[in-house]
Design an enzyme around this catalytic site. Structure first.
Site, PDB file in Angstrom:
ATOM      1  N   LYS A 140      23.527   3.693 -29.602  1.00 20.34           N
ATOM      2  CA  LYS A 140      24.861   3.180 -29.258  1.00 20.34           C
ATOM      3  C   LYS A 140      25.264   3.625 -27.854  1.00 20.34           C
ATOM      4  O   LYS A 140      25.798   2.845 -27.055  1.00 20.34           O
ATOM      5  CB  LYS A 140      25.899   3.677 -30.269  1.00 20.34           C
ATOM      6  CG  LYS A 140      25.754   3.123 -31.677  1.00 20.34           C
ATOM      7  CD  LYS A 140      26.853   3.687 -32.569  1.00 20.34           C
ATOM      8  CE  LYS A 140      26.767   3.173 -33.982  1.00 20.34           C
ATOM      9  NZ  LYS A 140      27.825   3.730 -34.850  1.00 20.34           N
ATOM     10  N   GLY A 181      30.323   5.536 -45.036  1.00 19.33           N
ATOM     11  CA  GLY A 181      30.200   4.088 -45.084  1.00 19.33           C
ATOM     12  C   GLY A 181      29.261   3.587 -46.161  1.00 19.33           C
ATOM     13  O   GLY A 181      29.556   2.610 -46.862  1.00 19.33           O
ATOM     14  N   ARG A 182      28.121   4.250 -46.330  1.00 14.38           N
ATOM     15  CA  ARG A 182      27.138   3.786 -47.316  1.00 14.38           C
ATOM     16  C   ARG A 182      27.544   4.107 -48.752  1.00 14.38           C
ATOM     17  O   ARG A 182      26.826   3.743 -49.683  1.00 14.38           O
ATOM     18  CB  ARG A 182      25.765   4.351 -46.982  1.00 14.38           C
ATOM     19  CG  ARG A 182      25.702   5.867 -46.862  1.00 14.38           C
ATOM     20  CD  ARG A 182      24.374   6.305 -46.231  1.00 14.38           C
ATOM     21  NE  ARG A 182      24.292   7.725 -45.975  1.00 14.38           N
ATOM     22  CZ  ARG A 182      24.776   8.336 -44.901  1.00 14.38           C
ATOM     23  NH1 ARG A 182      25.407   7.631 -43.975  1.00 14.38           N
ATOM     24  NH2 ARG A 182      24.631   9.638 -44.726  1.00 14.38           N
ATOM     25  N   LYS A 190      36.122   1.801 -40.111  1.00 12.13           N
ATOM     26  CA  LYS A 190      36.896   3.040 -40.225  1.00 12.13           C
ATOM     27  C   LYS A 190      37.538   3.396 -38.890  1.00 12.13           C
ATOM     28  O   LYS A 190      38.728   3.717 -38.818  1.00 12.13           O
ATOM     29  CB  LYS A 190      35.994   4.184 -40.706  1.00 12.13           C
ATOM     30  CG  LYS A 190      36.727   5.501 -40.892  1.00 12.13           C
ATOM     31  CD  LYS A 190      35.793   6.630 -41.313  1.00 12.13           C
ATOM     32  CE  LYS A 190      35.259   6.422 -42.703  1.00 12.13           C
ATOM     33  NZ  LYS A 190      34.465   7.587 -43.174  1.00 12.13           N
ATOM     34  N   GLU A 212      29.910  -3.983 -32.946  1.00 10.36           N
ATOM     35  CA  GLU A 212      29.576  -5.247 -33.584  1.00 10.36           C
ATOM     36  C   GLU A 212      30.783  -5.847 -34.297  1.00 10.36           C
ATOM     37  O   GLU A 212      31.086  -7.039 -34.164  1.00 10.36           O
ATOM     38  CB  GLU A 212      28.432  -5.050 -34.585  1.00 10.36           C
ATOM     39  CG  GLU A 212      27.117  -4.615 -33.978  1.00 10.36           C
ATOM     40  CD  GLU A 212      26.946  -3.116 -33.921  1.00 10.36           C
ATOM     41  OE1 GLU A 212      25.803  -2.646 -33.844  1.00 10.36           O
ATOM     42  OE2 GLU A 212      27.975  -2.393 -33.955  1.00 10.36           O
ATOM     43  N   GLU A 269      19.220   6.503 -44.233  1.00  9.81           N
ATOM     44  CA  GLU A 269      20.280   7.037 -43.377  1.00  9.81           C
ATOM     45  C   GLU A 269      20.739   8.403 -43.873  1.00  9.81           C
ATOM     46  O   GLU A 269      21.152   9.246 -43.082  1.00  9.81           O
ATOM     47  CB  GLU A 269      21.458   6.066 -43.310  1.00  9.81           C
ATOM     48  CG  GLU A 269      22.469   6.427 -42.228  1.00  9.81           C
ATOM     49  CD  GLU A 269      23.490   5.329 -41.973  1.00  9.81           C
ATOM     50  OE1 GLU A 269      23.341   4.604 -40.985  1.00  9.81           O
ATOM     51  OE2 GLU A 269      24.432   5.198 -42.783  1.00  9.81           O
ATOM     52  N   HIS A 303       3.074 -12.520 -54.545  1.00 10.79           N
ATOM     53  CA  HIS A 303       2.324 -13.476 -53.737  1.00 10.79           C
ATOM     54  C   HIS A 303       2.362 -13.093 -52.265  1.00 10.79           C
ATOM     55  O   HIS A 303       2.084 -13.925 -51.396  1.00 10.79           O
ATOM     56  CB  HIS A 303       2.893 -14.876 -53.946  1.00 10.79           C
ATOM     57  CG  HIS A 303       2.791 -15.340 -55.373  1.00 10.79           C
ATOM     58  ND1 HIS A 303       1.699 -16.014 -55.858  1.00 10.79           N
ATOM     59  CD2 HIS A 303       3.629 -15.167 -56.425  1.00 10.79           C
ATOM     60  CE1 HIS A 303       1.872 -16.273 -57.147  1.00 10.79           C
ATOM     61  NE2 HIS A 303       3.044 -15.769 -57.510  1.00 10.79           N
TER      62      HIS A 303
END
Length: 540
Positions: free
Chosen positions: A506, A261-262, A200, A206, A347, A378
């Site tokens: 950040k 974003g999510r 955005k 990253e 979040e 398992h």
């Protein structure tokens, strides 16, 4: 939620009865604690609720801000109050967006245009008519993003594997770890590779660093500025930053500040999904989500699946002091769903102040974790069954599958249902002893081993049954969890749509990076200083 109601939940939680006995005493329990939405069934009978506690929880929903916030959300009010933003991701899956206005802007027209541009790009790639700078058709697409710009499309692409129909291979680059991009590029040809940078702000470290590394790869293979502009697309709201990077405006798809974003896979962030399953099936994904929206907006709370699941979550966190929840999809294709919901829930609601900035006196979001069944049986199911911890669990099973191994699917379903039954009923010491004796053990051997076989039971779970794992039902399932998180945030009086907690790390990484390059005189705590020095020593 008031402190007094927390006390009431805690008091009711201490009085919770025994599930095994509850099923014995009530032949209609399964029917009473069961609901359906969009053909998805929720069996919540194996929860630590009775008429008294469930009525109290229903009253909690009625007294909460769910109704008012839901209405404000639909109207475009800035319910993300710390950023003064509307929360309108539900509009992105709305079929008819004609005349949809927000703050004087024709949002409906913007959505329509974005959908058309996405669909045109997908069609061009499917028809192998998008040619690279050497005249060859595009064979690979690298999606560069992180967080919500990656987890949603990656999960959905994986979930809908049986629907894949694209001649173009898809690669996700998220982590800043250089191994990610290096491994992807090792097998590709830049002349037949398209890159989409999803950010955005077009400033996320990253994403930007991965994009720069990929752009350098193009340059090293002879691509000039014009070629790079042809091979790079973006989805961003920062047009100038994308243009400065070298992406032409005609190759930039929009992102809006009213979509977090999510919650963004319904927007241009869903391009990888549309690429892999085609435009028609992508529209089915949107349709399923819209159907769940309509259920959430209109169904009474007593039948409202997101509200019911939200109340059960609040009940365990605030009434039973549970700090975790397991998400257990009995579907290989849904194995990334726990990671997706992890971000969605933690979040959104992992906060300790209310929407007005006042410190909360109660716990909020749980730790979400899980993996596909039967793998977990398992591994960590041992803890679920026999530890002192109570970990509520959601079991998710598609009733029908695309693959031909139908008997294996019956076995998978048997394991899914058996796990919920075992968590609920457990195994008593008397039953464990009798089992050992029936296996031929002596009385002494049975008494020694039986305590190790005891399971306390009374462990809560939900079971969600999907008719099948299709785009439509996946859309409905994702929207279900979105609205569940929204309801819990409303009950806890949070702003579920900001994420200021991610900022500090950040901010601190910048000075540390400068120190790692030898260009900083910044002072750090002794631990961080020692770590920096050890890293620098290893590089020499």
């Amino acid at each position: 939620m008031s402190g007094s109601f927390i006390d009431q939940l805690s008091s009711l939680g201490k009085q919770s009865g025994n599930l095994r006995e509850a099923f014995k005493q009530d032949a209609n329990r399964a029917a009473r604690y069961r609901t359906t939405a969009c053909d998805i069934t929720l069996d919540y009978a194996k929860n630590l609720i009775d008429d008294t506690s469930w009525q109290a929880l229903q009253q909690l929903a009625a007294d909460s801000k769910i109704s008012s916030l839901r209405q404000q959300m639909q109207q475009g009010a800035a319910i993300n109050n710390t950023e003064q933003r509307a929360v309108w991701h539900t509009r992105l899956r709305q079929q008819d967006v004609t005349g949809l206005m927000l703050n004087g802007e024709d949002i409906g027209q913007q959505i329509t245009e974005c959908r058309a541009r996405m669909a045109a790009l997908v069609d061009t790639l499917h028809q192998q008519q998008y040619l690279g700078y050497q005249g060859n058709a595009i064979t690979d697409l690298i999606w560069v993003g992180i967080g919500g710009s990656l987890l949603g499309p990656q999960m959905a692409v994986e979930a809908l594997t049986p629907y894949h129909c694209s001649p173009v291979k898809l690669h996700f680059a998220g982590n800043i770890d250089g191994a990610v991009v290096s491994d992807i590029l090792a097998g590709l040809n830049p002349a037949t590779t398209l890159v989409v940078v999803a950010s955005k702000s077009f400033g996320t470290e990253e994403t930007k660093q991965n994009a720069l590394a990929i752009r350098q790869w193009f340059t090293e293979h002879g691509a000039d500025k014009k070629a790079i502009a042809h091979h790079f697309w973006a989805t961003s709201s920062n047009i100038s930053a994308a243009a400065e990077f070298g992406i032409e405006q005609k190759n930039i798809l929009p992102m809006w500040d009213w979509v977090g974003g999510r919650y963004s896979l319904w927007s241009a962030i869903g391009l990888p999904i549309a690429l892999m399953i085609g435009n028609q099936q992508f529209n089915q994904l949107l349709a399923g989500a819209e159907a769940m929206d309509q259920h959430f907006f209109n169904a009474p709370f007593a039948e409202n699946m997101p509200v019911i699941m939200a109340l059960l979550g609040v009940w365990y966190i605030n009434g039973h002091n549970c700090q975790a929840q397991a998400l257990l999809p009995y579907s290989h294709y849904l194995r990334l769903l726990p990671s997706y919901v992890q971000q969605l829930d933690m979040e959104s609601n992992g906060k300790s102040v209310d929407s007005n900035g006042k410190t909360l006196s109660y716990a909020t979001a749980p730790v979400i974790w899980g993996d596909a069944g039967t793998n977990g049986q398992h591994a960590y199911h041992q803890l679920l069954h026999q530890s002192a911890l109570a970990v509520p669990a959601d079991f998710i099973l598609p009733l029908k599958v695309k693959h031909p191994l139908k008997d294996q699917h019956r076995r998978l379903a048997a394991h899914c249902f058996a796990q919920t039954q075992a968590l609920m009923q457990g195994k008593t010491l008397q039953e464990a002893t009798a089992e050992c004796l029936a296996q031929g053990m002596s009385e002494q051997q049975a008494q020694a081993l039986a305590p190790h076989k005891v399971s306390p039971g009374n462990k809560p779970s939900n079971t969600l049954l999907l008719p099948e794992l299709s785009p439509y039902y996946l859309g409905a399932l994702i929207a279900l969890y979105e609205h569940k998180v929204f309801c819990q945030g409303a009950i806890w009086q949070l702003n579920s749509f900001d994420q200021w907690g991610v900022e500090l790390g950040k901010q601190l990484s910048g000075p540390i990076y400068q120190a790692l390059t030898g260009n900083s005189s910044h002072s750090f705590d002794s631990s961080t200083t020692a770590l920096i020095q050890q890293f620098l020593a290893a590089q020499s």
